[in-house]
Motif scaffolding. Structure first.
Motif, PDB file in Angstrom:
ATOM      1  N   GLU A   1      40.124   7.724 -16.658  1.00 18.52           N
ATOM      2  CA  GLU A   1      40.189   6.959 -15.554  1.00 18.52           C
ATOM      3  C   GLU A   1      39.688   7.166 -14.428  1.00 18.52           C
ATOM      4  OE1 GLU A   1      44.301   9.288 -15.360  1.00 18.52           O
ATOM      5  OE2 GLU A   1      44.852   8.779 -16.946  1.00 18.52           O
ATOM      6  N   LEU A   2      39.017   6.686 -15.172  1.00 16.90           N
ATOM      7  CA  LEU A   2      37.490   6.504 -13.958  1.00 16.90           C
ATOM      8  C   LEU A   2      37.683   5.334 -13.278  1.00 16.90           C
ATOM      9  CD1 LEU A   2      34.755   7.672 -12.128  1.00 16.90           C
ATOM     10  CD2 LEU A   2      33.360   7.467 -13.960  1.00 16.90           C
ATOM     11  N   ASN A   3      37.817   5.893 -11.809  1.00 14.63           N
ATOM     12  CA  ASN A   3      37.384   4.495 -11.423  1.00 14.63           C
ATOM     13  C   ASN A   3      35.795   4.016 -10.500  1.00 14.63           C
ATOM     14  OD1 ASN A   3      39.774   3.726 -11.081  1.00 14.63           O
ATOM     15  ND2 ASN A   3      40.625   4.802  -9.352  1.00 14.63           N
ATOM     16  N   VAL A   4      35.293   2.739 -11.296  1.00 13.03           N
ATOM     17  CA  VAL A   4      33.971   2.931 -10.866  1.00 13.03           C
ATOM     18  C   VAL A   4      33.614   1.451 -10.096  1.00 13.03           C
ATOM     19  CG1 VAL A   4      31.587   2.191 -11.947  1.00 13.03           C
ATOM     20  CG2 VAL A   4      33.288   3.938 -12.792  1.00 13.03           C
ATOM     21  N   TYR A   5      32.449   1.216  -9.322  1.00  9.36           N
ATOM     22  CA  TYR A   5      32.505   0.758  -8.347  1.00  9.36           C
ATOM     23  C   TYR A   5      31.178  -0.638  -9.635  1.00  9.36           C
ATOM     24  CZ  TYR A   5      33.270   2.009  -4.071  1.00  9.36           C
ATOM     25  OH  TYR A   5      34.479   2.454  -3.107  1.00  9.36           O
ATOM     26  N   ARG A   6      32.134  -2.060  -9.115  1.00  9.61           N
ATOM     27  CA  ARG A   6      30.914  -2.958 -10.005  1.00  9.61           C
ATOM     28  C   ARG A   6      29.634  -3.182  -9.445  1.00  9.61           C
ATOM     29  NH1 ARG A   6      33.778  -6.713 -13.548  1.00  9.61           N
ATOM     30  NH2 ARG A   6      35.970  -6.926 -13.172  1.00  9.61           N
ATOM     31  N   PRO A   7      29.191  -3.159  -8.192  1.00 10.75           N
ATOM     32  CA  PRO A   7      28.073  -3.784  -7.702  1.00 10.75           C
ATOM     33  C   PRO A   7      27.081  -1.882  -7.783  1.00 10.75           C
ATOM     34  CG  PRO A   7      29.778  -3.146  -5.608  1.00 10.75           C
ATOM     35  CD  PRO A   7      30.153  -3.160  -6.496  1.00 10.75           C
TER      36      PRO A   7
ATOM     37  N   PRO B   1      26.297  -1.197 -13.718  1.00 12.93           N
ATOM     38  CA  PRO B   1      27.268  -0.119 -14.549  1.00 12.93           C
ATOM     39  C   PRO B   1      28.324  -0.275 -15.189  1.00 12.93           C
ATOM     40  CG  PRO B   1      26.665  -1.167 -11.602  1.00 12.93           C
ATOM     41  CD  PRO B   1      26.299  -1.647 -12.589  1.00 12.93           C
ATOM     42  N   ALA B   2      28.293  -1.663 -15.655  1.00  9.51           N
ATOM     43  CA  ALA B   2      28.951  -2.076 -16.797  1.00  9.51           C
ATOM     44  C   ALA B   2      28.322  -1.071 -18.600  1.00  9.51           C
ATOM     45  CB  ALA B   2      29.348  -2.915 -17.612  1.00  9.51           C
ATOM     46  N   ALA B   3      27.244  -1.056 -18.412  1.00  8.40           N
ATOM     47  CA  ALA B   3      26.068  -0.196 -19.704  1.00  8.40           C
ATOM     48  C   ALA B   3      26.117   0.976 -18.771  1.00  8.40           C
ATOM     49  CB  ALA B   3      25.356  -1.356 -19.302  1.00  8.40           C
ATOM     50  N   LEU B   4      25.449   1.147 -17.864  1.00  6.33           N
ATOM     51  CA  LEU B   4      25.561   2.579 -17.264  1.00  6.33           C
ATOM     52  C   LEU B   4      27.031   3.646 -17.723  1.00  6.33           C
ATOM     53  CD1 LEU B   4      23.258   2.403 -14.078  1.00  6.33           C
ATOM     54  CD2 LEU B   4      22.588   3.129 -16.717  1.00  6.33           C
TER      55      LEU B   4
ATOM     56  N   GLU C   1      41.681   8.882  -6.464  1.00  7.75           N
ATOM     57  CA  GLU C   1      41.339   9.170  -8.139  1.00  7.75           C
ATOM     58  C   GLU C   1      39.981   9.436  -8.302  1.00  7.75           C
ATOM     59  OE1 GLU C   1      43.198   5.798  -8.992  1.00  7.75           O
ATOM     60  OE2 GLU C   1      45.510   6.198  -9.228  1.00  7.75           O
ATOM     61  N   PRO C   2      39.492   9.453  -9.414  1.00 11.49           N
ATOM     62  CA  PRO C   2      38.173  10.275 -10.083  1.00 11.49           C
ATOM     63  C   PRO C   2      37.196   8.604  -9.580  1.00 11.49           C
ATOM     64  CG  PRO C   2      39.021  11.086 -11.607  1.00 11.49           C
ATOM     65  CD  PRO C   2      40.437  10.703 -10.265  1.00 11.49           C
ATOM     66  N   THR C   3      36.168   8.537  -8.556  1.00 11.42           N
ATOM     67  CA  THR C   3      35.339   7.486  -9.047  1.00 11.42           C
ATOM     68  C   THR C   3      34.297   7.101  -8.609  1.00 11.42           C
ATOM     69  OG1 THR C   3      37.239   6.580  -7.131  1.00 11.42           O
ATOM     70  CG2 THR C   3      35.626   5.345  -6.192  1.00 11.42           C
TER      71      THR C   3
ATOM     72  N   ALA D   1      33.163   1.706   1.042  1.00  6.70           N
ATOM     73  CA  ALA D   1      34.625   2.142   1.419  1.00  6.70           C
ATOM     74  C   ALA D   1      35.165   0.706   2.462  1.00  6.70           C
ATOM     75  CB  ALA D   1      36.037   3.297   1.501  1.00  6.70           C
ATOM     76  N   ASP D   2      33.989   0.254   3.470  1.00 10.10           N
ATOM     77  CA  ASP D   2      34.643  -0.509   4.453  1.00 10.10           C
ATOM     78  C   ASP D   2      33.637  -2.023   3.650  1.00 10.10           C
ATOM     79  OD1 ASP D   2      35.982   0.878   6.179  1.00 10.10           O
ATOM     80  OD2 ASP D   2      34.880   0.825   7.181  1.00 10.10           O
ATOM     81  N   VAL D   3      33.338  -2.073   2.819  1.00  9.46           N
ATOM     82  CA  VAL D   3      32.470  -3.241   1.766  1.00  9.46           C
ATOM     83  C   VAL D   3      33.552  -3.712   1.223  1.00  9.46           C
ATOM     84  CG1 VAL D   3      30.357  -4.338   1.642  1.00  9.46           C
ATOM     85  CG2 VAL D   3      30.865  -2.430   3.639  1.00  9.46           C
ATOM     86  N   THR D   4      33.692  -3.320   0.246  1.00 11.62           N
ATOM     87  CA  THR D   4      34.408  -3.248  -1.306  1.00 11.62           C
ATOM     88  C   THR D   4      35.198  -1.936  -1.654  1.00 11.62           C
ATOM     89  OG1 THR D   4      34.048  -4.384  -2.977  1.00 11.62           O
ATOM     90  CG2 THR D   4      31.721  -2.854  -2.558  1.00 11.62           C
ATOM     91  N   ALA D   5      35.847  -2.394  -2.656  1.00 13.99           N
ATOM     92  CA  ALA D   5      36.478  -1.503  -3.405  1.00 13.99           C
ATOM     93  C   ALA D   5      36.042  -1.158  -5.055  1.00 13.99           C
ATOM     94  CB  ALA D   5      37.629  -1.718  -3.216  1.00 13.99           C
ATOM     95  N   PRO D   6      36.231  -0.199  -5.399  1.00 14.53           N
ATOM     96  CA  PRO D   6      35.608  -0.451  -6.997  1.00 14.53           C
ATOM     97  C   PRO D   6      36.352  -1.531  -8.084  1.00 14.53           C
ATOM     98  CG  PRO D   6      36.873   2.211  -6.156  1.00 14.53           C
ATOM     99  CD  PRO D   6      37.008   0.691  -5.271  1.00 14.53           C
ATOM    100  N   GLY D   7      35.776  -1.862  -8.674  1.00  8.80           N
ATOM    101  CA  GLY D   7      36.822  -2.676  -9.972  1.00  8.80           C
ATOM    102  C   GLY D   7      36.699  -4.281  -9.082  1.00  8.80           C
ATOM    103  N   GLU D   8      36.200  -4.172  -7.931  1.00  9.59           N
ATOM    104  CA  GLU D   8      35.950  -5.382  -6.924  1.00  9.59           C
ATOM    105  C   GLU D   8      34.291  -6.321  -7.030  1.00  9.59           C
ATOM    106  OE1 GLU D   8      37.582  -5.306  -2.667  1.00  9.59           O
ATOM    107  OE2 GLU D   8      39.166  -5.264  -4.236  1.00  9.59           O
ATOM    108  N   TYR D   9      34.933  -7.689  -7.900  1.00  3.74           N
ATOM    109  CA  TYR D   9      33.353  -7.903  -7.154  1.00  3.74           C
ATOM    110  C   TYR D   9      32.713  -8.227  -5.443  1.00  3.74           C
ATOM    111  CZ  TYR D   9      33.610  -9.815 -12.059  1.00  3.74           C
ATOM    112  OH  TYR D   9      34.073  -9.871 -13.566  1.00  3.74           O
ATOM    113  N   LEU D  10      31.275  -7.868  -5.816  1.00  4.98           N
ATOM    114  CA  LEU D  10      30.564  -8.207  -4.565  1.00  4.98           C
ATOM    115  C   LEU D  10      30.934  -9.489  -3.950  1.00  4.98           C
ATOM    116  CD1 LEU D  10      29.581  -6.110  -2.094  1.00  4.98           C
ATOM    117  CD2 LEU D  10      27.073  -6.858  -3.504  1.00  4.98           C
TER     118      LEU D  10
END
Length: 273
Positions: free
Chosen positions: A184-190, A172-175, A105-107, A49-58
């Motif tokens: 309503e799931l939040n997913v990390y881009r990386p 992750p997008a394909a998975l 939220e579900p992440t 959580a200190d490096v990036t957030a769900p939906g953000e580009y790395l």
């Protein structure tokens, strides 16, 4: 060139060139990192959580950052990604959906759990992971995963002779398109490349990223392009003014032909008559 209309055009070109010069300066400012990350910072294990957030580009400097996070595996979402190399050997990755602990939220984040030399080995490892995740006596405590955070490789369609669900890129997008319980799931881009493989798999070889130079040559190239565009604005003014001047000369010569344009010949005919 000193006529009012062409001075007005020159003023317009100055404005355009000024905008191009500002864009070039902006590109140069982005090309040189004046505050680079300290050497070896990617090797420090940090909370996800200190490096990036769900939906953000790395961000580029953080690609390969070692992070840790806790969660539980989602049964039924262990998938195989083909064409993965480990120390030069081609094989398969076993991946999973890690539902993170403590999120409002579900992440979830996609995790590369380990490498297998054959598809049969990967499928056997998935069978064991599914059994452990679905067992009635499975521990309720979340597991902690440590690994490197890697940018999404982007989805890639399989060959025409392969099943449509075949995965050859760690995306992750394909998975996400094959995961369950994603409403309503939040997913990390990386994705997270785990340092420790599950039973039956081999640890994924993931060396530390090479230290960058702090100079983005692509941005410098763009800055040079803007400088060329600014110079072209002045050339355009010069070319238009010169074309107008040459046209006026042609019109003048047409209206006042000289001796070489037929005037001498007409005078000779008049004298002879």
């Amino acid at each position: 060139m000193v006529r009012p209309q062409w001075l007005g055009v020159l003023l317009l070109c100055l404005v355009v060139a000024g905008v191009f010069a500002w864009l070039g300066q902006w590109q140069l400012a982005r090309a040189i990192d004046t505050d680079p990350l300290p050497a070896g910072v990617t090797e420090e294990v940090r909370p996800l959580a200190d490096v990036t957030a769900p939906g953000e580009y790395l961000p580029e400097p953080l690609v390969g950052q070692r992070v840790e996070t806790s969660g539980t595996w989602v049964p039924g979402d262990f998938l195989i990604v083909e064409s993965r190399y480990n120390d030069g050997a081609e094989g398969y990755w076993v991946t999973g959906q890690l539902r993170l602990e403590g999120a409002d939220e579900p992440t979830s984040i996609a995790v590369a759990i380990g490498w297998a030399p054959t598809r049969a080995d990967a499928e056997a490892a998935i069978s064991q992971l599914e059994a452990d995740a679905s067992a009635p006596d499975a521990p309720d405590e979340p597991i902690t995963v440590t690994g490197r955070l890697i940018s999404d490789e982007g989805p890639f369609p399989p060959r025409s002779d392969e099943p449509p669900q075949t995965l050859t890129r760690m995306s992750p997008a394909a998975l996400l398109g094959q995961w369950h319980d994603t409403e309503e799931l939040n997913v990390y881009r990386p994705y997270l490349a785990s340092e420790s493989a599950a039973a039956g798999l081999v640890d994924i070889s993931s060396p530390a990223p090479a230290e960058g130079s702090g100079v983005n040559w692509l941005n410098i190239f763009y800055a040079a392009e803007w400088a060329v565009f600014a110079g072209f604005a002045f050339y355009l003014w010069y070319r238009l003014a010169k074309d107008a001047w040459e046209k006026e000369l042609e019109d003048f010569e047409d209206e006042h032909p000289g001796p070489g344009d037929g005037g001498a010949e007409d005078g000779a005919r008049a004298a002879a008559s």
